[in-house]
Design an enzyme around this catalytic site. Sequence first.
Site, PDB file in Angstrom:
ATOM      1  N   LYS A   1     -17.585 -30.588  58.360  1.00  0.00           N
ATOM      2  CA  LYS A   1     -16.238 -30.043  58.500  1.00  0.00           C
ATOM      3  C   LYS A   1     -16.140 -28.661  57.856  1.00  0.00           C
ATOM      4  O   LYS A   1     -16.513 -28.481  56.696  1.00  0.00           O
ATOM      5  CB  LYS A   1     -15.224 -30.992  57.858  1.00  0.00           C
ATOM      6  CG  LYS A   1     -13.763 -30.572  58.010  1.00  0.00           C
ATOM      7  CD  LYS A   1     -12.850 -31.610  57.374  1.00  0.00           C
ATOM      8  CE  LYS A   1     -11.384 -31.220  57.499  1.00  0.00           C
ATOM      9  NZ  LYS A   1     -10.506 -32.229  56.831  1.00  0.00           N
TER      10      LYS A   1
ATOM     11  N   CYS B   1     -10.065 -33.032  61.925  1.00  0.00           N
ATOM     12  CA  CYS B   1      -8.736 -32.855  61.321  1.00  0.00           C
ATOM     13  C   CYS B   1      -8.262 -31.400  61.309  1.00  0.00           C
ATOM     14  O   CYS B   1      -7.947 -30.848  62.351  1.00  0.00           O
ATOM     15  CB  CYS B   1      -8.733 -33.460  59.920  1.00  0.00           C
ATOM     16  SG  CYS B   1      -7.068 -33.945  59.371  1.00  0.00           S
TER      17      CYS B   1
ATOM     18  N   GLU C   1     -11.436 -40.101  60.423  1.00  0.00           N
ATOM     19  CA  GLU C   1     -11.901 -39.400  59.227  1.00  0.00           C
ATOM     20  C   GLU C   1     -11.585 -40.255  58.007  1.00  0.00           C
ATOM     21  O   GLU C   1     -10.523 -40.900  57.944  1.00  0.00           O
ATOM     22  CB  GLU C   1     -11.188 -38.053  59.123  1.00  0.00           C
ATOM     23  CG  GLU C   1     -11.578 -37.233  57.904  1.00  0.00           C
ATOM     24  CD  GLU C   1     -10.751 -35.959  57.764  1.00  0.00           C
ATOM     25  OE1 GLU C   1     -11.240 -35.014  57.134  1.00  0.00           O
ATOM     26  OE2 GLU C   1      -9.611 -35.926  58.283  1.00  0.00           O
TER      27      GLU C   1
END
Length: 490
Positions: free
Chosen positions: A179, A212, A80
Site C-alpha cells: 500500500k 483503501c 484490508e
Amino acid sequence: MVYSQPHVYATIFALSVLKACALDSYIAAVYEHSVILSEDTKIPVSPEDALMLMNKNMDVLKGAIKAAALQGARIIVTPEDGIYGWVFTRETIYPYLEDIPDPQVNWIPCTDPDRFAPAPVQERLSCMARSNAIYVVANIGDKKPCNSSDPKCPSDGHYQYNTDVVFDSEGKLVARYHKYNLFVTETQFDYPKEPEFVTFNTSFGKFGIFTCADILFHDPAVVLVSKLQVDTVLFPTAWVNTLPLLSASQFHSAWAMGMGINFLSANTRNSSLDMTGSGIYAPNGPRAFHYNTETENGHLLVVELSSHPRLSPTYPIAVNWSSYATSIKRFSPDDRNFSGVIYFDKFTFTELTKPEGNRTVCQKDLCCHLSYRMVEKQEDEVYVLGAFDGLHVVEGEYYLQICTLLKCKSTNLKTCGQPVATAHTSFDTFSLSGTFGTSYIFPEVLLTGVQLAPGEFQVLSDGRLISQNGTSKPILTVTLFGRWYEKDPP
C-alpha cells in the site's frame, strides 16, 4: 528468422486454445468481514498468540471462500486488516507479519511451505485457494530486512508494509502489492519507496490491485486503469463511512463508473468505527452491494461480471464533463449563498427554496448548475446546492472540484454538510452539471438509508447527471465528485 511450417501451425493452435479458454464473463465475490480483534493492540504478543488470532479470522474467511466457490465464483476479495485488525504500533504488529516473496519466484505455499521462511498465513491462504479452485485476495503484513547502508532503513532494521496478496486457483502467489497511500493512523507501516503498479492476467480478464486510501490519489489507482488498462480492480479496504459524500458504497460505485472499470470492494464490518459497505461494481452501475448497520455479521456478495467491460455493448459513452455547464448562462443570482463545511472543506451553498426550479452556485472557477423538481417536499427538510473548488488538507492532501445536491441535517442552515442518513423528500427530476477543469469525475446518487440507486440515473455525454423519472426512494445526495490530480501538491 524463418519459422518451420509445424512451428507456425503450433502457434496458430496455441492462439486458438487461448481464445477458446478466454471467458467473456465470470462470477466474482467479495466478503464483508466482521474482524475478530486483539484485546489490546498496544501490548506485544508472541508469534504463537498472533497466529492464533489470525487463524480465528481465517476460519471465518475459509467458510466465505468455500461458499463463494460453490456458487461458481472465480475470484474472491476479502477486506484490508481482515486477518488481524488495526491500531497497532510498529512493535505490536511485528508478530503478525510474514516475509512475502516476489511472485516471480513461482511459489505455491500450500504444496511447498518450507521453501522460504515460515509463512503459516500464506500457506493457509494458498491452500484455501487451491482446495476451492478460486483466486483468493487477502490483506496481510509484509516484513523486509534492511541495513544502515539504506538511509531510509527504520531504526528497528526492517520495513513493514500493509500488503495485498493474490493466490490463483492452484494456490500460487501471483500478486503482491504494498500500500502506497497509508492513512494517517497507520504508523505501524512504512511507505514503499515508489508506488507499485501491480497487475496479473487470467482467462477472465486483466486485474489490478490497490488498497483503501489509494483510491483517492493518482498513483497507483489511475495509472492501473488509464495506462495499464486493467479490466477489474481488486480493492481490500477498511473504510470508515464519511457522509454525505464519502460513504463506502457511494464513492466506490461512483469511482467504478467514472473510471469505466469493474471494481470489487471488500470492506470490514465494525459498528464502533462505522465500517460497512461492500460491493461489486461495473462501469454502468453496481451489480451487488451491501450496507448493514444493524448487526455485526459478515456478508458474502456473489455476482457475474463482464470479463472485458470496455468491449461490452453496454459500456458507457465518453463524457465531456464540462460541455453542458460551460455552454449555458448561470441559472440564478448568488445573493443568497452561504458557507458550510463537508469533511473539513468549506463549500459555498445556495438553498433550494422552491419545490422546483433552476439554481447555480459557484466557487472559484467551478460553477454548479441544477434543474430539479421535488415531489411533496417535506416542510422539515432543507436541500441545498453546493460547490467546492480547492485543496483538501485533512487526512491527506488532494485537490477537489465537487458539485452536490444534498439534504441538510436540520432546518438550521448551519447543519448543511453534516452527516445525515435518512430523508423523506423525493425528486421527480434532477439535472446536475459543473464547469469542471478535470476529466476525472465520479457520479454519485445516494438514497435514504445510505442506499445506491442502480439504473435510476444516467450520465449524458455533455456532462449532465440526470434522472427523468425520479428515484425509488428519497434522496440524500446527488454529486459530481471531481479529482484534479494535476493540482495535488508534490
